[in-house]
Design an enzyme around this catalytic site. Structure first.
Site, PDB file in Angstrom:
ATOM      1  CB  CYS A   1      81.163 127.549  90.121  1.00 41.49           C
ATOM      2  SG  CYS A   1      82.698 127.422  91.040  1.00 41.49           S
TER       3      CYS A   1
ATOM      4  CB  CYS B   1      95.227 126.861  87.709  1.00 36.73           C
ATOM      5  SG  CYS B   1      95.400 127.636  89.601  1.00 36.73           S
TER       6      CYS B   1
ATOM      7  CB  CYS C   1      85.320 120.826  92.527  1.00 40.85           C
ATOM      8  SG  CYS C   1      84.552 122.021  93.580  1.00 40.85           S
TER       9      CYS C   1
ATOM     10  N   GLY D   1      91.768 129.090  88.409  1.00 46.95           N
ATOM     11  CA  GLY D   1      92.390 129.991  89.398  1.00 46.95           C
ATOM     12  C   GLY D   1      92.450 130.138  89.965  1.00 46.95           C
TER      13      GLY D   1
ATOM     14  CD  GLU E   1      85.742 124.984  80.605  1.00 44.54           C
ATOM     15  OE1 GLU E   1      85.584 124.175  80.257  1.00 44.54           O
ATOM     16  OE2 GLU E   1      85.809 124.690  82.309  1.00 44.54           O
TER      17      GLU E   1
ATOM     18  CG  ASN F   1      84.269 115.855  90.631  1.00 38.59           C
ATOM     19  OD1 ASN F   1      83.193 115.387  91.073  1.00 38.59           O
ATOM     20  ND2 ASN F   1      84.374 117.183  91.342  1.00 38.59           N
TER      21      ASN F   1
ATOM     22  CB  CYS G   1      96.113 120.839  92.114  1.00 33.28           C
ATOM     23  SG  CYS G   1      96.154 123.051  93.561  1.00 33.28           S
TER      24      CYS G   1
ATOM     25  CB  CYS H   1      93.721 120.769  89.778  1.00 29.25           C
ATOM     26  SG  CYS H   1      91.910 121.695  89.676  1.00 29.25           S
TER      27      CYS H   1
HETATM   28  N1  SAH Z   1      92.437 127.774  93.478  1.00 28.41           N
HETATM   29  C1  SAH Z   1      91.131 127.669  94.424  1.00 28.41           C
HETATM   30  C2  SAH Z   1      89.582 127.354  93.138  1.00 28.41           C
HETATM   31  C3  SAH Z   1      89.592 126.640  92.533  1.00 28.41           C
HETATM   32  S1  SAH Z   1      89.332 125.410  93.047  1.00 28.41           S
HETATM   33  C4  SAH Z   1      91.473 125.833  95.641  1.00 28.41           C
HETATM   34  O1  SAH Z   1      92.120 126.259  94.839  1.00 28.41           O
HETATM   35  O2  SAH Z   1      90.389 126.818  96.390  1.00 28.41           O
HETATM   36  C5  SAH Z   1      87.803 125.037  93.540  1.00 28.41           C
HETATM   37  C6  SAH Z   1      87.911 123.283  94.358  1.00 28.41           C
HETATM   38  O3  SAH Z   1      87.696 122.595  93.934  1.00 28.41           O
HETATM   39  C7  SAH Z   1      88.955 123.151  95.467  1.00 28.41           C
HETATM   40  O4  SAH Z   1      88.038 123.068  96.969  1.00 28.41           O
HETATM   41  C8  SAH Z   1      89.796 122.439  94.784  1.00 28.41           C
HETATM   42  O5  SAH Z   1      90.785 122.407  95.551  1.00 28.41           O
HETATM   43  C9  SAH Z   1      88.291 121.271  94.710  1.00 28.41           C
HETATM   44  N2  SAH Z   1      89.423 120.427  93.661  1.00 28.41           N
HETATM   45  C10 SAH Z   1      89.950 120.295  92.192  1.00 28.41           C
HETATM   46  N3  SAH Z   1      90.173 119.141  91.311  1.00 28.41           N
HETATM   47  C11 SAH Z   1      89.339 118.858  91.927  1.00 28.41           C
HETATM   48  C12 SAH Z   1      88.652 117.262  91.486  1.00 28.41           C
HETATM   49  N4  SAH Z   1      89.271 116.483  90.976  1.00 28.41           N
HETATM   50  N5  SAH Z   1      87.605 117.129  92.532  1.00 28.41           N
HETATM   51  C13 SAH Z   1      87.044 117.165  93.533  1.00 28.41           C
HETATM   52  N6  SAH Z   1      87.348 118.676  93.547  1.00 28.41           N
HETATM   53  C14 SAH Z   1      89.169 118.656  92.912  1.00 28.41           C
END
Ligand code: SAH
Length: 350
Positions: free
Chosen positions: A107, A114, A339, A165, A94, A296, A118, A121
């Protein structure tokens, strides 16, 4: 056995020039084909109208153009567009267009799924299937640039590698894609308008510094206390904060670029004074900016956005310590485009 056709977009301009010369044509033909592929965005050899029919047939017999297909698009009521992008092997990633009054940001994804885990996420729930090729990353940017022109009458202004990713686990391809995005033979964008976001892979941050890249770095920190960070970003046990900090010090000493941290404050996880004190302590070695991102929800109920009081405590403490802080509101939440929400859930086609 039939030879597999080669992906023509894996060839540099020089290699294409050589190919034509070695096949009894002019090197210049390589330039023309390269321009069709990268500037004009041709999806088929038959689109290459200034190339003879015979040459096009020869290309068709030897090569493929593995173009992405944007075949599913959702528009949020805040103007955000989420694209489901089908790759040549049928896998889907996406990418998102985020418009504001002054900017249009793309974005983009760097991997299918991935490999990190986390806990907050949605993408982490998809297994990492493979890295994206440079052209698959580049194509996402071109597609969003076209959407920006179509819907907002302006070109893309910024790019963030914050889609699916971990870009630093696909560093060589991300670098090649950025080269193309910034080159005059690609989109000619300034690297200053590109940000690579990482969960923090120390070795690769050092490599980026040594490569003297010109784009920006954002680090998804979320906690500056090892135990807390490991509980929400388990790979932190492999790459603890001391290693991350050392790598960032190296990055700063080489690039003199401000470091951006992304940070979500969650109730009961990192919403205490000790958490913000640790953050101040972690980032004081270099000019820093903290983006407090709105959480989110990804429908598991474990993580909840902290109270406004906790957010204010963060803002006040950071400002008192001369650390720039911004509060980032989510965009595209209604279509799961914000995000951490990218998980190939594509409901409504527009
Ligand atoms: N892997 C990379 C890029 C993808 S995530 C990274 O970790 O930076 C992009 C951003 O969204 C990161 O800062 C991540 O921590 C954040 N993120 C992931 N899940 C989220 C969520 N549920 N709500 C808000 N931000 C989130």
């Amino acid at each position: 056995m039939v030879d597999k056709k080669k992906d023509i977009r894996a060839f540099t301009k020089e290699q294409l020039r050589d190919f034509f010369m070695n096949n009894g044509d002019k090197a210049f033909r390589g330039n023309q084909v390269y321009e069709w592929l990268w500037v004009k965005g041709a999806h088929n050899f038959d689109d290459m109208t200034n190339i003879s029919k015979d040459t096009r047939a020869m290309l068709e017999a030897n090569f493929v153009i593995n173009h992405i297909r944007v075949d599913h698009m959702q528009r949020s009521n805040d103007g955000t567009i989420k694209n489901a992008v089908t790759l040549h092997d049928g896998l889907v990633v996406e990418s998102v267009l985020i418009p504001t009054d002054t900017r249009t940001t793309a974005c983009v994804s760097s991997q299918v799924g991935c490999s990190l885990d986390c806990k907050f996420c949605a993408t982490a729930r998809l297994k990492r299937m493979r890295n994206l090729n440079p052209d698959e990353i580049y194509d996402q940017v071109v597609a969003i640039n076209n959407q920006s022109k179509h819907y907002h009458n302006r070109k893309l202004t910024n790019i963030v590698f914050m889609g699916m990713g971990e870009p630093l686990m696909n560093y060589p391809n991300v670098l090649k894609a950025i080269d193309k995005i910034t080159s005059d033979e690609g989109l000619g964008m300034s690297p200053k308008r590109i940000t690579v976001s990482t969960s923090g892979v120390p070795k690769m941050i050092k490599k980026m510094a040594d490569d003297e890249v010109k784009f920006n770095l954002a680090v998804s920190l979320h906690s500056a206390i090892d135990d807390v960070r490991t509980s929400i970003m388990p790979f932190n046990s492999k790459f603890p904060l001391a290693d991350l900090r050392e790598a960032l010090q190296h990055w700063y000493s080489k690039t003199k670029k401000i470091i951006t941290y992304e940070y979500v404050v969650w109730a009961g996880i990192n919403d205490q004074q000790k958490d913000v004190d640790a953050l101040v302590n972690f980032c004081k070695f270099a000019p820093s900016k903290v983006n407090l991102i709105e959480y989110n929800p990804i429908d598991d109920g474990i993580f909840q956005q902290a109270t406004e009081k906790a957010i204010n405590m963060y803002v006040n403490t950071l400002e008192k310590n001369n650390i720039t802080v911004t509060i980032r509101r989510s965009r595209g939440k209604d279509i799961d485009a914000a995000c951490g929400q990218l998980a190939n859930k594509n409901d409504a086609v527009v």
